[in-house]
Design an enzyme around this catalytic site. Structure first.
Site, PDB file in Angstrom:
ATOM      1  N   PHE A 112     -52.442 -51.771 -13.443  1.00 45.65           N
ATOM      2  CA  PHE A 112     -53.737 -51.917 -12.775  1.00 45.65           C
ATOM      3  C   PHE A 112     -53.797 -51.096 -11.483  1.00 45.65           C
ATOM      4  O   PHE A 112     -54.879 -50.782 -10.996  1.00 45.65           O
ATOM      5  CB  PHE A 112     -54.012 -53.412 -12.541  1.00 45.65           C
ATOM      6  CG  PHE A 112     -54.039 -53.868 -11.126  1.00 45.65           C
ATOM      7  CD1 PHE A 112     -55.243 -53.902 -10.425  1.00 45.65           C
ATOM      8  CD2 PHE A 112     -52.889 -54.278 -10.487  1.00 45.65           C
ATOM      9  CE1 PHE A 112     -55.282 -54.341  -9.112  1.00 45.65           C
ATOM     10  CE2 PHE A 112     -52.917 -54.715  -9.184  1.00 45.65           C
ATOM     11  CZ  PHE A 112     -54.126 -54.742  -8.491  1.00 45.65           C
ATOM     12  N   LYS A 113     -52.638 -50.697 -10.953  1.00 48.92           N
ATOM     13  CA  LYS A 113     -52.644 -49.909  -9.722  1.00 48.92           C
ATOM     14  C   LYS A 113     -53.384 -48.580  -9.893  1.00 48.92           C
ATOM     15  O   LYS A 113     -53.957 -48.056  -8.954  1.00 48.92           O
ATOM     16  CB  LYS A 113     -51.210 -49.645  -9.245  1.00 48.92           C
ATOM     17  CG  LYS A 113     -50.392 -50.897  -8.943  1.00 48.92           C
ATOM     18  CD  LYS A 113     -51.017 -51.762  -7.869  1.00 48.92           C
ATOM     19  CE  LYS A 113     -50.063 -52.823  -7.305  1.00 48.92           C
ATOM     20  NZ  LYS A 113     -49.669 -53.871  -8.266  1.00 48.92           N
ATOM     21  N   ASP A 114     -53.375 -48.035 -11.125  1.00 46.34           N
ATOM     22  CA  ASP A 114     -54.090 -46.774 -11.360  1.00 46.34           C
ATOM     23  C   ASP A 114     -55.595 -46.904 -11.108  1.00 46.34           C
ATOM     24  O   ASP A 114     -56.261 -45.932 -10.779  1.00 46.34           O
ATOM     25  CB  ASP A 114     -53.915 -46.335 -12.822  1.00 46.34           C
ATOM     26  CG  ASP A 114     -52.497 -45.871 -13.140  1.00 46.34           C
ATOM     27  OD1 ASP A 114     -51.866 -45.246 -12.266  1.00 46.34           O
ATOM     28  OD2 ASP A 114     -52.036 -46.130 -14.262  1.00 46.34           O
TER      29      ASP A 114
END
Ligand SMILES: *Cc1c(COP(=O)(O)O)cnc(C)c1O
Length: 460
Positions: A112-114
């Protein structure tokens, strides 16, 4: 729209300055001094939009047009989601009528960091090429922020990016996502013997920031979730989940979120404050229990980190808690300053939790059980962080709940093989396979002598 330290330190600044600084001069967090609101009519109109179209609408309310004109914003969004591998960018997978998994892991580094990192790094490059400046990013990671920052920064001429990871506390797949692309402007650093994982690395980075000579010489900044840009961008997937899953706008919905530094959930809370009809947030912690306990007891306490299966949320210092408290207390900066000081001094602080927050602490045993259940019942493989969210959601089965799945299972094959009994096909991914054959490049330092060693290394 202005941005200021949530402790009230210093003067409010513009958007560009808040983003490029990463954090406020007193080492606290920037946040907007007010929030826009989304009307029920607007929500209804947004129902037909794609994810990137929706991102444009939401971000247009949060980014002043004089900082990023509309046409540029459009391009920045397109560029930031170009490497996502699903046509819907962030798809939803319905397990049953009341339980939905939001798959936030289809970006280039499979977490989810992307979702926010590419946008924030592109925003840096956009502002820096206008001003002719450059920045050095110091990135602490509990496993996923480092890969996302490394990928997003690669080849950006105005950025030098240093990612620091705690040795032995992330998966080999996560490590290789950093070390196999290191070189030129991206540097990976293994930090040995840091007992509290990424919390220790945050402390190191704070110490480097506090050294104003070093900070100025290196043009230091941050793209960890202390940077408002990350939280801002993450508000979009809450609107998206809502619009994609309710029958009629206005219906209430629930979110179950695996919480670490609390950036993701804080973003959901911002969406709620902007008018999204959220009935409840289930604050899902692993056995560390920092945030789940805080919301149930009305008291945030410091503790040592214990290692669990969901390593990316083995975090005991949730920086975005303070931002949440600021938004929930009508932007009262003196209250935040006082509470934060009390926490630093005594190791705990009491607060009045918002009634829409409900904590759930999920043990590793429950994580294993729910992973097996979901695999058996629905033939669906979920990673250990998504499993923490589903486990939390299943304790409240009354209304439709969106569980945020924050990593692709292929980042944790060793754990999943043990849990399921064999390695399911869904635990592999072509990009993970490909990097297994590549050489790794990294620096290695000891936590004890870190500040000195890091400064020498970075200067060289
Ligand atoms: C970072 C991360 C989280 C926690 O998100 P926060 O914004 O730090 O609360 C959860 N799951 C995974 C897989 C992550 O990488």
């Amino acid at each position: 729209m202005k941005f200021a330290s949530i402790t009230g330190y210093g003067k409010p600044v513009g958007f560009q300055e808040a983003i490029l600084a990463g954090k406020a001069a007193d080492n606290s967090l920037f946040a907007p001094t007010s929030l826009p609101s989304v009307s029920p009519g607007q929500l209804r109109e947004w129902q037909s939009l794609s994810y990137t179209e929706l991102a444009f609408e939401v971000l247009s309310m949060l980014i002043p047009n004089e900082d990023v004109p509309s046409a540029d914003l459009q391009l920045l969004i397109e560029r930031s989601f170009r490497h996502f591998q699903h046509k819907d960018v962030i798809p939803h997978h319905r397990l049953h009528s009341r339980l939905v998994v939001q798959e936030l892991f289809h970006g280039p580094t499979l977490s989810f960091k992307d979702v926010a990192m590419n946008f924030v790094v592109n925003l840096f490059e956009y502002f820096l090429s206008k001003s002719g400046d450059y920045k050095t990013l110091m990135v602490a990671t509990s496993g996923d922020t480092g890969p996302a920052a490394a990928f997003a920064s690669l080849g950006k001429s105005r950025l030098q990016t240093w990612v620091f990871y705690p040795d032995g506390m992330i998966s080999p797949q996560q490590r290789r996502q950093m070390t196999t692309i290191a070189g030129n402007n991206v540097h990976a650093v293994r930090v040995r013997n840091c007992p509290n994982g990424s919390d220790d690395l945050d402390a190191l980075i704070n110490a480097c920031y506090a050294d104003s000579e070093f900070r100025n010489e290196m043009h230091l900044s941050s793209v960890n979730s202390i940077n408002w840009g990350r939280v801002m961008m993450q508000t979009v997937h809450y609107f998206w989940a809502y619009l994609q899953n309710v029958e009629t706008t206005g219906d209430a919905i629930r979110f179950a979120v695996p919480a670490g530094a609390f950036g993701n959930l804080c973003a959901g809370f911002v969406a709620y404050k902007m008018g999204l009809p959220v009935e409840r947030f289930v604050v899902c912690s692993n056995a560390n229990g920092v945030l789940s306990t805080a919301f149930n007891a009305g008291k945030l306490s410091k503790r040592a980190v214990i290692p669990t299966l969901s390593t990316a949320i083995d975090i005991a210092v949730p920086m975005n808690f303070w931002r949440y408290l600021y938004f929930d207390n009508d932007f009262k900066t003196d209250l935040i300053a006082a509470k934060w000081e009390e926490y630093d001094k005594y190791g705990h602080v009491q607060f009045v939790p918002s009634p829409i927050m409900q904590g759930e602490t999920i043990s590793d045993e429950e994580t294993r059980q729910v992973t097996r259940d979901i695999f058996d019942e629905y033939n669906y493989l979920i990673d250990p962080h998504g499993a923490v969210a589903v486990a939390g959601a299943r304790k409240h089965d009354a209304i439709q709940t969106i569980c945020l799945a924050t990593a692709h299972p292929s980042k944790f094959p060793e754990s999943l093989e043990k849990i399921i009994g064999y390695l399911p096909e869904a635990a592999s991914h072509p990009s993970i396979k490909k990097q297994a054959a590549l050489d790794e490049f990294e620096h290695s330092i000891e936590f004890d002598s870190m500040v000195d060693d890091v400064q020498k290394l970075m200067k060289s």
